[in-house]
Enzyme design. Structure first.
Site, short mmCIF file in Angstrom:
data_model
loop_
_atom_site.label_atom_id
_atom_site.label_comp_id
_atom_site.label_asym_id
_atom_site.label_seq_id
_atom_site.Cartn_x
_atom_site.Cartn_y
_atom_site.Cartn_z
N GLU A 130 -1.48 38.55 7.62
CA GLU A 130 -2.23 38.84 6.20
C GLU A 130 -3.76 38.60 6.27
O GLU A 130 -4.24 38.01 5.11
CB GLU A 130 -1.43 38.06 5.00
CG GLU A 130 0.00 38.61 5.05
CD GLU A 130 0.70 37.87 3.92
OE1 GLU A 130 0.35 36.97 3.53
OE2 GLU A 130 1.79 38.56 3.39
N ASP B 76 10.35 38.47 3.73
CA ASP B 76 9.55 37.41 3.04
C ASP B 76 10.31 36.71 1.73
O ASP B 76 9.77 37.33 0.69
CB ASP B 76 8.22 38.27 2.42
CG ASP B 76 7.05 37.36 1.88
OD1 ASP B 76 7.52 36.02 2.10
OD2 ASP B 76 6.26 37.68 1.33
N GLU C 262 8.74 32.34 -6.05
CA GLU C 262 7.73 33.48 -5.88
C GLU C 262 8.54 35.04 -6.26
O GLU C 262 8.13 35.38 -7.03
CB GLU C 262 7.13 33.60 -4.60
CG GLU C 262 6.28 34.88 -4.46
CD GLU C 262 5.56 35.05 -3.11
OE1 GLU C 262 5.97 34.09 -2.28
OE2 GLU C 262 4.92 36.13 -2.80
#
Ligand code: GCW
Length: 716
Positions: free
Chosen positions: A308, A382, A410
């Site tokens: 990323e 993820d 998240e």
């Protein structure tokens, strides 16, 4: 009989409610409430006084905790004694206790190892005592916390014979905290670390944080975000880090730091960060020496590299192993370790994202230094509400692989949703990789027993922050707790952990325990159902990752939802069988076949591995479309049920806590409905099939739901 005056009654009531209530969640599971009868009477007979053989700040802490705990739970003054008496709780290092106790318990203490403990009912000079012992000071501290937990959960302590030692060595929280005080994916306020006022000023919360972690056996803390700021390694910050490390040390907690791979360039003035360049290696060696001059027991580095947008060895044509080894060599003389993350994927690589990490790391197996751990997220994408276990587990036999769980929610409703994560953690830990035949569970990969690795670990991305209740949602505390408990013992069940947490946090009232346990145990499946049922994944709103976003189609392909659900007029799902990306081929047989074959692939992973027609006939006999709808609706119904169950506890738990959670669940119902309505209407565009008749239809259009702002769904 004299009746009380109104004023008197009011004062009495106020005092009464004040002492009973006003819980803001700060005390976590360490409130040490008075034990209920009949155990209280028993405990009072069994525990008469305390004796801690001291000699270190850790043992001072253990003594204070024992006094505090026992006084609270027994609601009475307990005195310290110099010699054992009938009913003494005696804590001390094994070497100090050997001669006091009649029984030889050296075998047990051997089993306890470096950090473990023994708690046993013993005799000393004919007197009945309870012994808490260990080989190390921190082991005694853990033993004290465990003993208090036994009392908090109402266990029988008359015949104790407990030997407990942690399954993994490194039990560490990963804080994604930035130096400006913000937290990436944090939903409980700001960072606990006040970098500005450190090193001069400290906060009592630093100590409370360390204490809470020690109470569940967590022994490490990575203070800063894996998207690391290179300033972290400058003397200015190292001085601050040192202060935290000094506070955490007596609680058995080592400090670790995330580093930016390009630091030699960013703060060292070098022109390259190439790990094979001698000047770069030298720079790291010096930097590491400097770090240890501040923090002599520094734990090591956590690294996110070539992921990323973060720099890494591949920027210089080097491998992950070459990058990790350079750091490992610098840390080795001081006993430090490298936790190198396997969360790597690249939009420019024409390969299923789910496969990329293993492809990258498999050829490197055997090339890493012995003080390197590869840190792997539980699933291959993820931290989605549900993922199959990561194919790396079992596939790098020569390399110690540690688990990375996400405690912060998240993708699971953040601090709005009540979602107990232990069932998700357990699902992965208990999964069988078949790497060395049946019984090669992920847990065994992690705890080193499968391949005989000494260096083992489990990381949890922290959900803590500056909010008074630490974790935003009160039930977020249960996930912090569960992570610690499972890092210590991955064989505990989700129910057991929930049971402990509820009794320690709320009360032992059977109605409270049963009701909350039910809520917790159902909660994760509810979330999966209204977000990503039947193996769907990564269909959340862009960037915020909170609300629904099955329509997300812009930007880099592997950050869109279309990449993952692949809905079209034919059907839905990601074909990862041999006819598709063949991600199933990364698993060992028979797992690979189980996932690839429709007859054996279970419903929860169906659309993760298969692209199927809308009218595909499911095990239930219903069509895929109908099942999909039913799951979305069941998710919302589940939350509503949870709401009714919670509301039934009115008057049985602290009013502040009751209202807090009630309010959160109200918000969660709305969020769940938004997810359901959005996803069902979005996918219906492709299926062109009606929502099953018995289900209530969404009242608005897809466009309406698509335009809603996620902020309006966050619990206030
Ligand atoms: O889950 C994703 C998050 C990023 C995070 C990244 C990672 C720290 O959306 O915010 O970055 O994973 O784990 O590195």
């Amino acid at each position: 009989m004299k009746s009380k005056s109104t004023l008197e009654s009011i004062i009495f009531l106020l005092l009464f409610s004040f002492s009973l209530y006003a819980e803001d969640g700060y005390k976590l599971w360490l409130d040490y409430k008075k034990a209920p009868e009949p155990v209280l009477t028993q405990y009072r007979q069994q525990i008469k006084n305390l004796m801690v053989i001291k000699g270190s700040s850790t043992l001072d802490i253990a003594e204070n905790e024992l006094f505090k705990g026992v006084t609270g739970i027994l609601e009475g003054h307990i005195s310290a004694v110099q010699n054992v008496e009938e009913g003494t709780v005696l804590a001390g290092k094994f070497t100090d206790l050997q001669n006091v106790i009649e029984n030889d318990f050296s075998d047990k203490i051997k089993l306890a190892g470096e950090e473990g403990f023994v708690i046993s009912s013993e005799q000393s000079d004919g007197k009945n005592i309870t012994v808490i012992s260990a080989n190390s000071d921190v082991g005694i501290l853990y033993g004290v916390f465990h003993f208090l937990q036994l009392l908090q959960t109402g266990k029988d302590i008359s015949n104790l014979d407990i030997v407990s030692s942690p399954k993994v060595k490194i039990r560490v929280l990963n804080h994604w905290d930035n130096l400006d005080g913000s937290i990436e994916r944090g939903y409980a306020g700001n960072s606990l670390w006040d970098w500005e006022s450190l090193p001069g000023k400290t906060d009592p919360r630093y100590t409370d944080y360390a204490r809470a972690n020690a109470s569940i056996g967590i022994n490490g803390s990575v203070l800063n975000n894996v998207n690391a700021n290179p300033a972290m390694l400058t003397p200015e910050y190292l001085e601050k880090v040192k202060v935290l490390a000094d506070i955490f040390r007596p609680y058995g907690i080592k400090v670790f730091l995330s580093i930016k791979f390009s630091s030699p360039v960013n703060i060292g003035g070098l022109e390259t960060a190439d790990p094979l360049e001698p000047t770069v290696q030298e720079w790291w060696k010096n930097k590491v020496r400097e770090v240890y001059s501040y923090i002599p027991d520094f734990g090591g580095f956590l690294v996110k590299a070539n992921s990323e947008g973060q720099p890494g060895p591949q920027n210089y044509g080097r491998t992950h192993a070459e990058g990790a080894n350079m750091l490992a060599d610098a840390l080795k003389p001081f006993g430090g370790i490298v936790m190198w993350r396997a969360f790597v994927y690249d939009n420019n690589v024409p390969e299923d994202r789910a496969k990329q990490a293993l492809n990258e790391f498999k050829p490197l197996d055997g090339q890493f230094r012995d003080n390197v751990l590869i840190q792997v997220k539980n699933g291959p994408i993820d931290f989605q509400p549900r993922e199959p276990f990561h194919p790396i587990f079992g596939n790098l036999p020569k390399t110690p692989v540690m688990m990375e769980f996400q405690i912060t929610q998240e993708y699971l409703g953040q601090s709005t949703d009540l979602c107990y994560l232990a069932p998700m953690y357990k699902e992965v830990l208990d999964a069988d990789t078949y790497a060395k035949g049946k019984g090669s569970t992920v847990a065994k990969v992690i705890d080193g027993t499968l391949e005989g690795h000494e260096l083992t670990g489990m990381a949890g991305v922290a959900n803590t922050g500056s909010d008074r209740n630490w974790t935003g949602h009160l039930f977020g505390q249960s996930n912090w707790f569960a992570f610690g408990r499972l890092a210590w013992n991955d064989q505990l069940s989700s129910e057991e952990i929930a049971d402990e947490w509820i009794k320690m946090t709320f009360s032992s009232d059977p109605k409270v325990v049963t009701t909350i346990k039910k809520i917790m145990m159902d909660s994760r499946e509810n979330s999966v159902n209204y977000m990503t049922p039947l193996g769907l994944h990564h269909i959340m709103g862009m960037s915020h990752h909170f609300g629904p976003g099955p329509w997300v189609s812009r930007g880099r392909a592997d950050w869109t939802s279309l990449y993952y659900h692949r809905a079209d007029s034919f059907g839905i799902g990601f074909d990862r069988t041999p006819t598709g990306s063949n991600a199933t081929g990364q698993y060992f047989k028979p797992v690979a076949d189980k996932f690839a074959n429709l007859k054996t692939c279970t419903d929860e992973y169906l659309l993760w591995f298969h692209h199927l027609p809308w009218n595909y006939k499911m095990r239930s006999g219903k069509t895929l479309w109908d099942e999909l709808c039913l799951h979305y609706y069941a998710g919302v119904e589940g939350v509503k049920k949870m709401q009714a169950e919670w509301n039934s506890l009115h008057g049985r738990i602290d009013p502040e806590e009751f209202e807090f959670v009630k309010n959160r669940i109200e918000a969660q119902v709305k969020l769940a409905e938004w997810w359901r309505n959005s996803c069902v209407l979005y996918f219906q565009q492709f299926s062109k099939m009606p929502i099953p008749e018995e289900l209530e239809k969404p009242t608005e259009s897809l466009q309406y739901y698509q335009k809603l702002n996620y902020r309006d769904f966050e619990a206030k």
